[in-house]
Design a protein around this motif. Structure first.
Motif, PDB file in Angstrom:
ATOM      1  N   LYS A 195       0.847  -1.192   0.000  1.00 25.70           N
ATOM      2  CA  LYS A 195       0.000   0.000   0.000  1.00 25.70           C
ATOM      3  C   LYS A 195       0.884   1.244   0.000  1.00 25.70           C
ATOM      4  O   LYS A 195       1.805   1.358   0.817  1.00 25.70           O
ATOM      5  N   LYS A 196       0.604   2.178  -0.913  1.00 29.04           N
ATOM      6  CA  LYS A 196       1.386   3.409  -1.036  1.00 29.04           C
ATOM      7  C   LYS A 196       0.430   4.595  -1.169  1.00 29.04           C
ATOM      8  O   LYS A 196      -0.774   4.411  -1.383  1.00 29.04           O
ATOM      9  N   PRO A 197       0.964   5.826  -1.060  1.00 29.11           N
ATOM     10  CA  PRO A 197       0.109   7.001  -1.279  1.00 29.11           C
ATOM     11  C   PRO A 197      -0.392   7.036  -2.725  1.00 29.11           C
ATOM     12  O   PRO A 197       0.274   6.553  -3.643  1.00 29.11           O
ATOM     13  N   ILE A 198      -1.556   7.644  -2.906  1.00 31.31           N
ATOM     14  CA  ILE A 198      -2.135   7.754  -4.250  1.00 31.31           C
ATOM     15  C   ILE A 198      -1.273   8.691  -5.093  1.00 31.31           C
ATOM     16  O   ILE A 198      -0.895   9.783  -4.634  1.00 31.31           O
ATOM     17  N   PRO A 199      -0.940   8.304  -6.352  1.00 29.47           N
ATOM     18  CA  PRO A 199      -0.165   9.202  -7.220  1.00 29.47           C
ATOM     19  C   PRO A 199      -0.865  10.548  -7.378  1.00 29.47           C
ATOM     20  O   PRO A 199      -2.098  10.615  -7.497  1.00 29.47           O
ATOM     21  N   GLU A 200      -0.076  11.605  -7.384  1.00 24.24           N
ATOM     22  CA  GLU A 200      -0.608  12.973  -7.463  1.00 24.24           C
ATOM     23  C   GLU A 200      -1.535  13.140  -8.663  1.00 24.24           C
ATOM     24  O   GLU A 200      -2.580  13.785  -8.574  1.00 24.24           O
ATOM     25  N   SER A 201      -1.164  12.541  -9.799  1.00 25.68           N
ATOM     26  CA  SER A 201      -1.925  12.719 -11.043  1.00 25.68           C
ATOM     27  C   SER A 201      -3.314  12.089 -10.982  1.00 25.68           C
ATOM     28  O   SER A 201      -4.176  12.407 -11.804  1.00 25.68           O
ATOM     29  N   LEU A 202      -3.536  11.203 -10.015  1.00 25.71           N
ATOM     30  CA  LEU A 202      -4.829  10.495  -9.946  1.00 25.71           C
ATOM     31  C   LEU A 202      -5.664  10.909  -8.740  1.00 25.71           C
ATOM     32  O   LEU A 202      -6.760  10.374  -8.540  1.00 25.71           O
ATOM     33  N   ARG A 203      -5.157  11.850  -7.942  1.00 20.98           N
ATOM     34  CA  ARG A 203      -5.865  12.192  -6.691  1.00 20.98           C
ATOM     35  C   ARG A 203      -7.267  12.742  -6.935  1.00 20.98           C
ATOM     36  O   ARG A 203      -8.212  12.362  -6.253  1.00 20.98           O
ATOM     37  N   ASP A 204      -7.389  13.657  -7.897  1.00 21.88           N
ATOM     38  CA  ASP A 204      -8.702  14.264  -8.157  1.00 21.88           C
ATOM     39  C   ASP A 204      -9.701  13.224  -8.649  1.00 21.88           C
ATOM     40  O   ASP A 204     -10.851  13.174  -8.189  1.00 21.88           O
ATOM     41  N   GLU A 205      -9.258  12.353  -9.596  1.00 23.12           N
ATOM     42  CA  GLU A 205     -10.145  11.305 -10.120  1.00 23.12           C
ATOM     43  C   GLU A 205     -10.574  10.362  -9.000  1.00 23.12           C
ATOM     44  O   GLU A 205     -11.744   9.972  -8.910  1.00 23.12           O
ATOM     45  N   ALA A 206      -9.612  10.009  -8.140  1.00 26.33           N
ATOM     46  CA  ALA A 206      -9.919   9.082  -7.047  1.00 26.33           C
ATOM     47  C   ALA A 206     -10.904   9.715  -6.070  1.00 26.33           C
ATOM     48  O   ALA A 206     -11.824   9.042  -5.575  1.00 26.33           O
ATOM     49  N   GLN A 207     -10.731  11.005  -5.781  1.00 23.39           N
ATOM     50  CA  GLN A 207     -11.627  11.687  -4.847  1.00 23.39           C
ATOM     51  C   GLN A 207     -13.049  11.741  -5.402  1.00 23.39           C
ATOM     52  O   GLN A 207     -14.024  11.507  -4.677  1.00 23.39           O
ATOM     53  N   GLN A 208     -13.176  12.011  -6.715  1.00 24.77           N
ATOM     54  CA  GLN A 208     -14.502  12.046  -7.347  1.00 24.77           C
ATOM     55  C   GLN A 208     -15.154  10.656  -7.303  1.00 24.77           C
ATOM     56  O   GLN A 208     -16.358  10.526  -7.036  1.00 24.77           O
ATOM     57  N   ALA A 209     -14.347   9.624  -7.562  1.00 19.58           N
ATOM     58  CA  ALA A 209     -14.876   8.253  -7.534  1.00 19.58           C
ATOM     59  C   ALA A 209     -15.317   7.876  -6.125  1.00 19.58           C
ATOM     60  O   ALA A 209     -16.345   7.214  -5.937  1.00 19.58           O
ATOM     61  N   ARG A 210     -14.565   8.312  -5.111  1.00 21.06           N
ATOM     62  CA  ARG A 210     -14.938   8.009  -3.718  1.00 21.06           C
ATOM     63  C   ARG A 210     -16.249   8.695  -3.349  1.00 21.06           C
ATOM     64  O   ARG A 210     -17.118   8.098  -2.700  1.00 21.06           O
ATOM     65  N   GLU A 211     -16.395   9.949  -3.775  1.00 19.29           N
ATOM     66  CA  GLU A 211     -17.629  10.683  -3.474  1.00 19.29           C
ATOM     67  C   GLU A 211     -18.844  10.004  -4.115  1.00 19.29           C
ATOM     68  O   GLU A 211     -19.918   9.919  -3.519  1.00 19.29           O
ATOM     69  N   LYS A 212     -18.646   9.506  -5.329  1.00 21.16           N
ATOM     70  CA  LYS A 212     -19.729   8.793  -6.006  1.00 21.16           C
ATOM     71  C   LYS A 212     -20.100   7.523  -5.240  1.00 21.16           C
ATOM     72  O   LYS A 212     -21.281   7.195  -5.063  1.00 21.16           O
ATOM     73  N   LEU A 213     -19.078   6.798  -4.752  1.00 25.59           N
ATOM     74  CA  LEU A 213     -19.301   5.579  -3.966  1.00 25.59           C
ATOM     75  C   LEU A 213     -20.064   5.902  -2.685  1.00 25.59           C
ATOM     76  O   LEU A 213     -21.060   5.245  -2.351  1.00 25.59           O
ATOM     77  N   LEU A 214     -19.590   6.927  -1.960  1.00 25.86           N
ATOM     78  CA  LEU A 214     -20.230   7.283  -0.683  1.00 25.86           C
ATOM     79  C   LEU A 214     -21.659   7.772  -0.895  1.00 25.86           C
ATOM     80  O   LEU A 214     -22.549   7.507  -0.077  1.00 25.86           O
ATOM     81  N   ASP A 215     -21.867   8.488  -1.994  1.00 30.76           N
ATOM     82  CA  ASP A 215     -23.206   8.993  -2.300  1.00 30.76           C
ATOM     83  C   ASP A 215     -24.182   7.828  -2.499  1.00 30.76           C
ATOM     84  O   ASP A 215     -25.314   7.853  -1.995  1.00 30.76           O
TER      85      ASP A 215
END
Length: 667
Positions: A195-215
């Motif tokens: 397990k490593k930190p999320i790559p900087e280039s994918l942080r925004d996409e990952a955050q949007q995907a997480r919000e969709k999941l939580l919603d």
């Protein structure tokens, strides 16, 4: 002993060639069950779960294989099932006894014809499932299109729990949207889960995907909704529990990503199996045929289902799911179908074709019994009353072959083989042609029967002549017709007398019998004989002698003689009455229609569509993907014999197809 809550009885199901067996091999490797990875088509010993010679030869799974492995503190009882539609009974009976399932989908092809069949089977038995989008390393992989296909074609509330890190040949790992970490799989076989930190280039996409999941998840959890509205951080434990409860209630399908062949994403899937799929105590209470509730309690009376059997040199091996109670070697139980006492000899736990002795099996376990004589679908129980678990759905065969032994000495060996296969496989049927006397074998498709013919030669050293394939037609009726039939025979001693009245009408079910006799016009003890006579009459129709289907019989009256009436008389009367009624009900012939799915490069699309139309095919549509087109059509089975050869010729061997039974339709 492992707590019941830490057991997972799961199956892996999918369309053919989606990577089920490759995934099973990785699961066994990462759980320490095996110590070297073998491939389905990679030479060497072959995949662990594909142990039959025919499976290694054809590169497909033919029979479901069971094994047990340990992932951290969770015991996983795993069944790898076939993907080819001809062996759908193996999927059917596995899902009948499993608590959860993993549906594997190809990241390129997405939802395919057998995916729809598997989904229907999972829904039939209300099995909670995870979806695993495999082959993320392949050219054209698009998990987001696959997710949309799951929602549109399977009508599932599917949401990704992960976000891909790269795709196709750049697929490196996944972002866990619950823990918000980047997961990588290092080492020669991906065994180092990092397990490593999320790559900087994918942080925004990952955050949007997480919000969709939580919603989506907030619809199933009031505490989560309140925390989201308040802008608070959602603890991962609450997310895990919400996903689990929504999955168990069949309202949510978690989706994970990976590439089993490239050893990526399998450990995440194992974690998800432990987190989200049900234990035996989480599953819905099982109902028996008598509407008795069965709870997964080890201390209750025994209730167990024999769901699969194989006949081997030492005797019968019976795969059994324990739903309630405890079973030990030496116990005496009852077979509720035969009402006979059965003594249990040895209990074993299966690992593909190897077995390990078991001293005790309790509610939730899947074990095999050695040397017990029973049929597939039998219920074992102890105590009163005797109960029967509901039978599994068995599809009807659609193709028949005539076979005759080449030499006299082959005859006995052939008979042994056919009797064994009929006992093992409910979709393999055996009959005799009344005109020629030839032995007829019926099954789900050309490959299904081809495999059995190979086994007859390899396992029994019997040579046979094979006739041309014949379609399993059916007959049915257009309209209602009445019957009023009096059966009367007098010869010296006691005579025979039976009188029945009623009507027949079309129905969507294969056969329905309704008893409306009142006032004792026909004594109750003769009613089962009437039903038996009706069913016997359905075996041979009036037009071409094909079995009759889609008929409802209503028995509403009649009369009897206190001396001359008997079960035999009422059975004969019923048989002859229905034959006459069917002749008046405008019978017609039905033919099996197959759902055909052809995957082809774009340039051959028109050629294939034209060929399918010439076979009386009804084109249902096509779907264009990267580099190829999927054509769907409904085609009469009679026009599909030898299609694989024709398709190779039309496309220079570049197209593939799958075919499954769709329905019966007027020919």
């Amino acid at each position: 002993m492992i707590p019941r809550t830490r057991i997972r009885n799961i199956g892996i199901s999918a369309h053919i060639d989606s990577g089920k067996t490759t995934l099973s091999e990785r699961i066994l490797f990462y759980t320490g069950r095996i110590h070297a990875i073998e491939e389905v088509r990679g030479g060497g010993k072959g995949a662990t779960m594909d142990f039959m010679p025919e499976e290694k030869l054809h590169g497909i799974t033919i029979t479901s294989a069971a094994t047990t492995c340990q992932w951290h503190d969770t015991q996983i009882n795993l069944i790898d099932t076939p993907g080819h539609v001809d062996f759908t009974i193996e999927v059917e009976r596995a899902l009948r006894v499993l608590d959860g399932a993993v549906m594997v989908l190809c990241a390129v092809a997405g939802v395919q014809s057998q995916s729809i069949t598997v989904d229907r089977q999972m829904k039939r038995y209300r099995v909670p499932r995870l979806a695993f989008i495999n082959k993320m390393d392949r050219t054209g992989a698009d998990p987001f299109r696959v997710i949309q296909g799951i929602r549109d074609r399977l009508q599932l509330n599917a949401v990704l729990l992960q976000h891909p890190i790269g795709s196709e040949d750049q697929f490196q790992g996944v972002i866990d949207l619950v823990e918000m970490t980047a997961d990588y799989f290092e080492g020669e076989n991906g065994e180092n889960f990092v397990k490593k930190p999320i790559p900087e280039s994918l942080r925004d996409e990952a955050q949007q995907a997480r919000e969709k999941l939580l919603d989506t998840l907030s619809l199933f959890s009031e505490p989560m909704t309140e925390m989201l509205l308040a802008g608070e951080e959602i603890p991962k434990e609450l997310i895990w529990e919400t996903i689990r409860q929504a999955t168990l209630s069949l309202e949510f399908t978690p989706v994970l990503l990976g590439s089993a062949f490239k050893n990526k994403g399998v450990q995440n899937l194992l974690n998800a199996v432990a987190l989200y799929l049900p234990s035996p105590v989480d599953r819905e209470v099982v109902k028996t045929a008598e509407s008795v509730s069965v709870y997964p309690n080890p201390d209750a009376s025994l209730v167990a289902l024999a769901f699969k059997l194989t006949v081997e040199s030492f005797g019968q091996l019976t795969y059994t799911r324990i739903y309630s109670g405890t079973l030990k070697p030496g116990d005496t139980v009852y077979n509720s179908r035969t009402e006979q006492r059965v003594q249990i000899g040895r209990l074993v736990r299966m690992h593909a074709n190897k077995r390990e002795e078991v001293k005790v099996a309790v509610a939730g376990d899947i074990v095999a019994l050695l040397g017990v004589d029973c049929a597939s679908g039998d219920t074992f129980c102890s105590g009163e009353p005797l109960v029967s678990l509901e039978k599994m759905f068995v599809p009807e065969p659609v193709i028949t072959l005539a076979i005759t032994p080449k030499k006299q000495e082959d005859s006995d060996r052939l008979s042994k083989a056919l009797n064994r296969f009929q006992r093992e496989d409910p979709t393999f049927r055996l009959s005799i042609d009344p005109e020629s006397g030839a032995t007829l074998i019926s099954g789900m498709g050309e490959l299904h029967l081809e495999i059995y013919l190979e086994r007859i030669q390899r396992e029994y050293n019997a040579e046979v002549y094979v006739g041309t394939p014949a379609v399993a037609y059916r007959e049915t009726i257009r309209q209602q017709a009445t019957f009023d039939y009096r059966f009367k025979k007098q010869s010296g001693g006691p005579g025979q007398y039976a009188h029945i009245t009623g009507w027949i009408e079309p129905t969507d079910e294969p056969f329905v019998f309704e008893n409306r006799v009142v006032g004792g016009a026909i004594p109750k003890e003769y009613i089962p004989a009437c039903e038996k006579g009706f069913r016997e009459a359905m075996q041979s129709g009036q037009l071409e002698g094909y079995p009759v289907t889609g008929v409802k019989v209503v028995l509403d009256g009649g009369s009897y003689h206190p001396i001359d009436s008997s079960e035999l008389a009422f059975r004969s009367a019923s048989h002859q009455a229905i034959e006459g009624a069917i002749a008046k009900a405008k019978p017609y012939i039905l033919e099996p229609i197959m759902l055909v799915e052809v995957e082809t490069p774009h340039e051959f699309m028109g050629r294939i569509q034209g060929d399918l139309s010439s076979r009386r095919g009804l084109l249902l549509g096509s779907e264009t993907m990267q580099g190829y087109t999927v054509i769907r059509a409904e085609v009469p089975l009679a026009r599909m014999f030898g299609y694989s050869t024709e398709l190779r010729s039309l496309t220079s061997g570049m197209a593939t197809f799958t075919m499954e039974f769709a329905c019966y339709r007027q020919s």
